[in-house]
Design a protein around this motif. Structure first.
Motif, PDB file in Angstrom:
ATOM      1  N   ASP A 141      42.984  59.879  32.494  1.00 57.42           N
ATOM      2  CA  ASP A 141      42.148  59.590  33.651  1.00 57.42           C
ATOM      3  C   ASP A 141      43.004  59.194  34.857  1.00 57.42           C
ATOM      4  O   ASP A 141      43.806  58.258  34.774  1.00 57.42           O
ATOM      5  CB  ASP A 141      41.171  58.462  33.307  1.00 57.42           C
ATOM      6  N   GLY A 142      42.829  59.898  35.975  1.00 57.35           N
ATOM      7  CA  GLY A 142      43.642  59.620  37.149  1.00 57.35           C
ATOM      8  C   GLY A 142      43.454  58.225  37.703  1.00 57.35           C
ATOM      9  O   GLY A 142      44.407  57.603  38.183  1.00 57.35           O
ATOM     10  N   ALA A 143      42.216  57.704  37.662  1.00 56.48           N
ATOM     11  CA  ALA A 143      41.971  56.361  38.183  1.00 56.48           C
ATOM     12  C   ALA A 143      42.695  55.309  37.347  1.00 56.48           C
ATOM     13  O   ALA A 143      43.184  54.304  37.883  1.00 56.48           O
ATOM     14  CB  ALA A 143      40.476  56.077  38.210  1.00 56.48           C
ATOM     15  N   VAL A 144      42.771  55.526  36.038  1.00 55.50           N
ATOM     16  CA  VAL A 144      43.516  54.607  35.179  1.00 55.50           C
ATOM     17  C   VAL A 144      44.992  54.630  35.546  1.00 55.50           C
ATOM     18  O   VAL A 144      45.643  53.587  35.670  1.00 55.50           O
ATOM     19  CB  VAL A 144      43.325  54.967  33.685  1.00 55.50           C
ATOM     20  N   ARG A 145      45.542  55.824  35.740  1.00 58.54           N
ATOM     21  CA  ARG A 145      46.950  55.937  36.095  1.00 58.54           C
ATOM     22  C   ARG A 145      47.249  55.220  37.415  1.00 58.54           C
ATOM     23  O   ARG A 145      48.230  54.480  37.528  1.00 58.54           O
ATOM     24  CB  ARG A 145      47.366  57.402  36.179  1.00 58.54           C
ATOM     25  N   GLU A 146      46.396  55.440  38.410  1.00 54.46           N
ATOM     26  CA  GLU A 146      46.624  54.823  39.712  1.00 54.46           C
ATOM     27  C   GLU A 146      46.532  53.303  39.636  1.00 54.46           C
ATOM     28  O   GLU A 146      47.306  52.596  40.287  1.00 54.46           O
ATOM     29  CB  GLU A 146      45.605  55.369  40.719  1.00 54.46           C
ATOM     30  N   THR A 147      45.605  52.792  38.847  1.00 52.65           N
ATOM     31  CA  THR A 147      45.458  51.348  38.710  1.00 52.65           C
ATOM     32  C   THR A 147      46.628  50.762  37.928  1.00 52.65           C
ATOM     33  O   THR A 147      47.082  49.643  38.200  1.00 52.65           O
ATOM     34  CB  THR A 147      44.113  51.007  38.044  1.00 52.65           C
ATOM     35  N   ALA A 148      47.149  51.510  36.958  1.00 55.30           N
ATOM     36  CA  ALA A 148      48.331  51.063  36.225  1.00 55.30           C
ATOM     37  C   ALA A 148      49.532  50.939  37.159  1.00 55.30           C
ATOM     38  O   ALA A 148      50.354  50.021  37.020  1.00 55.30           O
ATOM     39  CB  ALA A 148      48.642  52.026  35.081  1.00 55.30           C
ATOM     40  N   VAL A 149      49.640  51.851  38.128  1.00 56.15           N
ATOM     41  CA  VAL A 149      50.722  51.763  39.119  1.00 56.15           C
ATOM     42  C   VAL A 149      50.617  50.449  39.887  1.00 56.15           C
ATOM     43  O   VAL A 149      51.616  49.749  40.096  1.00 56.15           O
ATOM     44  CB  VAL A 149      50.675  52.965  40.085  1.00 56.15           C
ATOM     45  N   GLU A 150      49.410  50.094  40.304  1.00 50.23           N
ATOM     46  CA  GLU A 150      49.231  48.836  41.028  1.00 50.23           C
ATOM     47  C   GLU A 150      49.590  47.644  40.136  1.00 50.23           C
ATOM     48  O   GLU A 150      50.213  46.680  40.585  1.00 50.23           O
ATOM     49  CB  GLU A 150      47.793  48.721  41.526  1.00 50.23           C
ATOM     50  N   GLY A 151      49.213  47.708  38.865  1.00 54.33           N
ATOM     51  CA  GLY A 151      49.587  46.638  37.947  1.00 54.33           C
ATOM     52  C   GLY A 151      51.097  46.510  37.809  1.00 54.33           C
ATOM     53  O   GLY A 151      51.636  45.398  37.759  1.00 54.33           O
ATOM     54  N   LEU A 152      51.782  47.636  37.756  1.00 53.52           N
ATOM     55  CA  LEU A 152      53.241  47.603  37.648  1.00 53.52           C
ATOM     56  C   LEU A 152      53.871  47.061  38.926  1.00 53.52           C
ATOM     57  O   LEU A 152      54.891  46.360  38.871  1.00 53.52           O
ATOM     58  CB  LEU A 152      53.775  48.993  37.334  1.00 53.52           C
ATOM     59  N   ARG A 153      53.301  47.380  40.070  1.00 55.38           N
ATOM     60  CA  ARG A 153      53.815  46.786  41.308  1.00 55.38           C
ATOM     61  C   ARG A 153      53.747  45.271  41.242  1.00 55.38           C
ATOM     62  O   ARG A 153      54.661  44.566  41.668  1.00 55.38           O
ATOM     63  CB  ARG A 153      53.000  47.293  42.513  1.00 55.38           C
ATOM     64  N   ARG A 154      52.680  44.765  40.648  1.00 55.95           N
ATOM     65  CA  ARG A 154      52.499  43.318  40.587  1.00 55.95           C
ATOM     66  C   ARG A 154      53.345  42.663  39.494  1.00 55.95           C
ATOM     67  O   ARG A 154      53.914  41.597  39.703  1.00 55.95           O
ATOM     68  CB  ARG A 154      51.011  42.996  40.352  1.00 55.95           C
ATOM     69  N   TRP A 155      53.420  43.309  38.316  1.00 55.33           N
ATOM     70  CA  TRP A 155      53.987  42.628  37.156  1.00 55.33           C
ATOM     71  C   TRP A 155      55.081  43.411  36.431  1.00 55.33           C
ATOM     72  O   TRP A 155      55.601  42.941  35.416  1.00 55.33           O
ATOM     73  CB  TRP A 155      52.875  42.331  36.139  1.00 55.33           C
TER      74      TRP A 155
END
Length: 269
Positions: free
Chosen positions: A147-161
């Motif tokens: 799912d593309g939305a999951v991938r994009e949100t995972a990127v934001e999580g990685l930016r944070r943590w």
């Protein structure tokens, strides 16, 4: 108003009296949680033959669900555990974001493996919105999600943590996505490299981020991805204007116990 029955509540959804009926229904007590979840699992219970649109009905149903979860969190959690089919509904998973405690976190983490992409995304978004760093070790793997939305949100999580160990997965992800989708993973890579004291990888175009760290009560008044010019107001710090340090794109605001960090991506390196 008298305490409404479930039938009265369902008939009011999508109508002018929905808000007051929902409030009265939720005030009845925790028994309404089981009753309303059962109605959600029977989709036809939400539909009426009258005028309200399906979207209006669903919006009001979600508002009721959120009120029940916030007012009776432990009852809500117990019912979700008992009725596993509720976790096939994105609105139920989303409502879990408002339920405090480790048990809700455990359910959300488990939902990252759900067969439906929408459920996985709602679970991941809920974990990030709660600030649950427990999800961090799973984020790099989620860059491979269907799912593309999951991938994009995972990127934001990685930016944070994210950590230096996550950089290879992010570099590989950046190489896979279309050119116009690369800014977010490149921002994540740069943020991690700064945090870990690592040089930027060769595939990165070079440092582009400007971070302003401030203390105090910070209010941000521009939306994410807003284009700003140097000197434009971004918000306030203790009532004093917080101004953009450069021409750029507003990326994020991150808060910890000591600082608020406002990040912009410079338009000119």
């Amino acid at each position: 108003m008298p305490e409404p029955s479930l039938s009265t509540l369902l008939a009011a959804l999508g109508g002018l009296d929905a808000a007051s009926t929902i409030a009265a229904y939720c005030a009845r007590g925790p028994a309404g949680v089981r009753e309303f979840l059962a109605a959600l699992l029977s989709e036809n219970r939400l539909a009426t033959a009258r005028g309200p649109s399906r979207r209006a009905i669903e919006n009001d149903a979600y508002a009721c669900l959120m009120q029940l979860a916030e007012r009776y969190p432990q009852t809500f959690l117990g019912e979700v555990r008992e009725q596993s089919a509720t976790l096939d509904r994105a609105d139920v998973v989303s409502a879990l974001a408002s339920v405090p405690g480790a048990d809700a976190v455990a359910i959300l983490l488990a939902a990252l493996g759900h067969r439906k992409g929408t459920i996985r995304w709602h679970a991941l978004y809920a974990l990030l919105s709660r600030g649950q760093v427990e999800v961090a070790p799973r984020l790099a793997k989620l860059l491979l999600d269907r799912d593309g939305a999951v991938r994009e949100t995972a990127v934001e999580g990685l930016r944070r943590w994210g950590t230096a160990d996550d950089l290879p997965a992010l570099v590989a992800y950046t190489a896979r996505v279309a050119t116009h989708d690369r800014n977010a993973p490149l921002d994540a890579i740069e943020t991690i490299c700064v945090r870990a004291g690592r040089p930027l990888p060769a595939a990165h175009p070079g440092a582009r981020l400007e971070v302003v760290a401030v203390r105090g009560q910070v209010t941000i008044e521009v939306p994410r991805s807003a284009l700003v010019s140097a000197g434009d107001p971004l918000g306030t710090v203790d009532g004093t204007p917080l101004l953009a340090p450069c021409d750029g794109v507003f990326i994020a605001v991150d808060r910890d116990s000591e600082h608020t960090r406002v990040t912009l991506r410079r338009l000119v390196p």
